[in-house]
Design a protein around this motif. Sequence first.
Motif, short mmCIF file in Angstrom:
data_model
loop_
_atom_site.label_atom_id
_atom_site.label_comp_id
_atom_site.label_asym_id
_atom_site.label_seq_id
_atom_site.Cartn_x
_atom_site.Cartn_y
_atom_site.Cartn_z
N ILE A 98 0.85 -1.19 0.00
CA ILE A 98 0.00 0.00 0.00
C ILE A 98 0.88 1.24 0.00
N ASP A 99 0.30 2.37 -0.29
CA ASP A 99 1.02 3.64 -0.37
C ASP A 99 1.50 4.09 1.02
N PRO A 100 2.73 4.64 1.13
CA PRO A 100 3.23 5.11 2.43
C PRO A 100 2.32 6.15 3.09
N ALA A 101 1.66 6.98 2.29
CA ALA A 101 0.74 7.97 2.85
C ALA A 101 -0.44 7.29 3.53
N ARG A 102 -0.88 6.15 3.00
CA ARG A 102 -1.98 5.41 3.61
C ARG A 102 -1.53 4.77 4.93
N VAL A 103 -0.26 4.34 4.97
CA VAL A 103 0.30 3.80 6.22
C VAL A 103 0.31 4.89 7.28
N SER A 104 0.77 6.08 6.91
CA SER A 104 0.81 7.22 7.83
C SER A 104 -0.60 7.54 8.34
N HIS A 105 -1.56 7.56 7.43
CA HIS A 105 -2.95 7.85 7.80
C HIS A 105 -3.49 6.78 8.77
N ALA A 106 -3.20 5.52 8.49
CA ALA A 106 -3.66 4.43 9.36
C ALA A 106 -3.06 4.56 10.76
N ILE A 107 -1.77 4.87 10.82
CA ILE A 107 -1.12 5.04 12.12
C ILE A 107 -1.74 6.20 12.89
N LYS A 108 -2.03 7.30 12.21
CA LYS A 108 -2.68 8.44 12.87
C LYS A 108 -4.03 8.04 13.45
N ILE A 109 -4.80 7.25 12.71
CA ILE A 109 -6.10 6.78 13.20
C ILE A 109 -5.92 5.91 14.43
N LEU A 110 -4.98 4.99 14.39
CA LEU A 110 -4.74 4.08 15.51
C LEU A 110 -4.24 4.83 16.74
N VAL A 111 -3.46 5.88 16.54
CA VAL A 111 -2.99 6.71 17.65
C VAL A 111 -4.17 7.50 18.23
N LYS A 112 -4.99 8.07 17.35
CA LYS A 112 -6.15 8.84 17.78
C LYS A 112 -7.10 7.99 18.62
N GLN A 113 -7.22 6.71 18.28
CA GLN A 113 -8.10 5.81 19.00
C GLN A 113 -7.48 5.28 20.30
N GLY A 114 -6.23 5.60 20.55
CA GLY A 114 -5.58 5.19 21.79
C GLY A 114 -5.05 3.77 21.78
N ILE A 115 -4.97 3.15 20.61
CA ILE A 115 -4.43 1.80 20.52
C ILE A 115 -2.90 1.85 20.58
N PHE A 116 -2.36 2.82 19.87
CA PHE A 116 -0.92 3.07 19.91
C PHE A 116 -0.69 4.50 20.35
N GLU A 117 0.50 4.77 20.84
CA GLU A 117 0.89 6.11 21.25
C GLU A 117 2.20 6.46 20.58
N LYS A 118 2.34 7.72 20.22
CA LYS A 118 3.60 8.20 19.65
C LYS A 118 4.39 8.87 20.76
N LYS A 119 5.68 8.63 20.75
CA LYS A 119 6.56 9.25 21.74
C LYS A 119 7.84 9.68 21.04
N ARG A 120 8.13 10.96 21.11
CA ARG A 120 9.33 11.50 20.49
C ARG A 120 10.53 11.22 21.39
N GLN A 121 11.58 10.68 20.79
CA GLN A 121 12.85 10.45 21.49
C GLN A 121 13.95 11.03 20.61
N GLY A 122 14.40 12.23 20.98
CA GLY A 122 15.39 12.90 20.15
C GLY A 122 14.77 13.31 18.84
N HIS A 123 15.40 12.89 17.74
CA HIS A 123 14.90 13.24 16.41
C HIS A 123 13.97 12.19 15.83
N SER A 124 13.79 11.08 16.54
CA SER A 124 12.93 10.01 16.02
C SER A 124 11.62 9.94 16.80
#
Length: 119
Positions: A68-94
């Motif tokens: 699938i397209d990388p933009a669709r992967v990014s969109h899916a991850i945003k949805i999953l984060v918004k729903q609280g299934i996954f969380e994003k955490k910044r560590q330095g530049h990553s």
Amino acid sequence: MAMRGYVHIYQDSLMELIKCKENTGEVFRVWGYLMCKVKFLNKSTPSTVTHVPIDIATQEQIAKELGIDPARVSHAIKILVKQGIFEKKRQGHSVNIRLSRKFGWRGTSDLQQEFMESQ
């Protein structure tokens, strides 16, 4: 097929994931991919650990593996984060993506029990 690893998923949280109309086939495919990358948690100091880390590939690698397209992967991850299934955490530049302990678990049962008692 060799049987390796497991992930404990809480049924109520899984039902919320399934019922959400925003979750398309691509969202479920990205969710499944990420769930297969969850690392085993076996820390002696659970009070300092808030999430189970995911050994995540780049979005381009995920997109290539899933076809699938990388933009669709990014969109899916945003949805999953918004729903609280996954969380994003910044560590330095990553940015790391982690499985919410309120959704699932992969680790020792004593740490899981300690977390559940603290909720």
